[in-house]
Design a protein around this motif. Sequence first.
Motif, PDB file in Angstrom:
ATOM      1  N   TRP A  90       0.832  -1.212   0.000  1.00  0.00           N
ATOM      2  CA  TRP A  90       0.000   0.000   0.000  1.00  0.00           C
ATOM      3  C   TRP A  90       0.866   1.262   0.000  1.00  0.00           C
ATOM      4  CZ3 TRP A  90       0.046   3.795   3.797  1.00  0.00           C
ATOM      5  CH2 TRP A  90      -0.921   4.805   3.648  1.00  0.00           C
ATOM      6  N   ASN A 101      -0.519   3.681  -3.562  1.00  0.00           N
ATOM      7  CA  ASN A 101      -1.735   4.408  -3.210  1.00  0.00           C
ATOM      8  C   ASN A 101      -1.770   5.673  -4.058  1.00  0.00           C
ATOM      9  OD1 ASN A 101      -0.594   6.785  -1.617  1.00  0.00           O
ATOM     10  ND2 ASN A 101       0.226   5.092  -0.371  1.00  0.00           N
ATOM     11  N   ALA A 155      -2.621  10.261   2.384  1.00  0.00           N
ATOM     12  CA  ALA A 155      -2.708   8.841   2.044  1.00  0.00           C
ATOM     13  C   ALA A 155      -3.534   8.082   3.079  1.00  0.00           C
ATOM     14  CB  ALA A 155      -1.304   8.248   1.947  1.00  0.00           C
ATOM     15  N   GLU A 167      -6.583  -2.426   0.626  1.00  0.00           N
ATOM     16  CA  GLU A 167      -6.566  -1.086   0.044  1.00  0.00           C
ATOM     17  C   GLU A 167      -5.612  -1.017  -1.149  1.00  0.00           C
ATOM     18  OE1 GLU A 167      -8.457   1.501   0.791  1.00  0.00           O
ATOM     19  OE2 GLU A 167      -9.528   0.357   2.333  1.00  0.00           O
ATOM     20  N   TYR A 194      -6.639  -0.355  -5.174  1.00  0.00           N
ATOM     21  CA  TYR A 194      -6.031   0.706  -5.990  1.00  0.00           C
ATOM     22  C   TYR A 194      -5.353   0.125  -7.227  1.00  0.00           C
ATOM     23  CZ  TYR A 194      -3.110   4.531  -7.518  1.00  0.00           C
ATOM     24  OH  TYR A 194      -2.493   5.485  -8.281  1.00  0.00           O
TER      25      TYR A 194
END
Length: 424
Positions: A253, A257, A270, A300, A304
């Motif tokens: 992540w 991100n 973020a 997450e 993305y």
Amino acid sequence: MKFIQNNKVIINLKIFYSITFVLLFSFLLRVIAVYYYGDTQIENEWSQLLNNLYDNRTLSYRSFENNLIPSVYMPPLYVLFLFIIKLFVPENLNFVKTVLSIQIILSIFSIYIFYNLSKYFFTKNWSIFISFILSIFPLEIYAVTQTSSVSLQFFLLTSYMYLFFSISRLKEFSWHKAFLFSLVSSLLMLLRGEFYLIFILTLFYLFFFKKINIKKIIAILLVSLIMLSPYLIRNYVVFNKITLTKSAGYNLWKGNNPFSKIEGAETAEAFSHNNINEKIENLSKDKLYDFNYDQLFLKEALIYIKSEPSKFLTRSIKRFFSYFYFNLNSDYPNYYNPLFIVPIAVTSIFSTFGIIITLRKLNFDIGYLLVYLFSTICIFSLFFILPRYKIIILPAQLIFMNYFFLECYEKIKPLKKLFNNGRN
């Protein structure tokens, strides 16, 4: 015959004096660097981990309502390294200076091991030459001044590579060296969680290209697992799960991100995106917190990546070249300081020429260096690249750079004669 023997003695003495000079000079440089630029306290997450381990005998990074949560967030080896030093350092000695002093010693050993590693590829004089380059390499000197795992990692990496080529060159399999190789490999896995991928790839390489008996490969693997078993058992007892670390999701992540660059992003923006802060607050504050925390970030990151696959691919390619060469858009403090960026750029560019040269005479040894180099870069390119990560591929790049220098110097006869005097 006597003349030849005397000449060999003289050459060996010159080699001995030369490598001794390199090591002593290296020691002096690092002492000066630590004196002026060395850390004065244990930095970042290591301080929290060390205090909890020393004061409470618990490997813990987080606590909730004064209850320590057992940790698998960070690889444990460096904090154990600090803990052992703290156990034996008298109170009247400065703990941080002691740590940095030990890191200086590890750095000197690393240079000597790298010299012996280089002799598998070059003459003794050429090995001294490239070891001298390593000894004055600013990144390696700077690593010693920091209370981070980098110096320990570099020592273990050079040992790992030396032992690998030692094993691969033996006519008869050496269980002694195989044991040391397994030990160093297990320590590296306790220092860098992703190293197990390199280790498995290495065993496959030995099996397919060196034809080492499958039983011996399995033995190396089992010895490594035995070395890892105390920590694996600890994690199974505490968490009912077998794992080394649990931070891959967070690292994925961080590098993937909406606000990430080459070096990742841990900004407030973020953490605010997609209500991540709120999701963190809702996590159960129990012993599985690290697992749930990492799983949250893994989800997450995957969301993305699936929504922006082209960006993920583009970033990974940029990270690949930034890792091999250097980052053109770094936000890292002092990244573009000439003492850092110039040696990095020169080594990267010249090592590229060296790789091109060695492809003409590709063999088992060069092949493994290429496998190690590019598999390491590919793994990190999926996540994020920090400037200090360069040290992980530095030994391989220096060896390839030396091939380029050798190709250049062999075209100059006086220099060719000088360096050939040190041939094994």
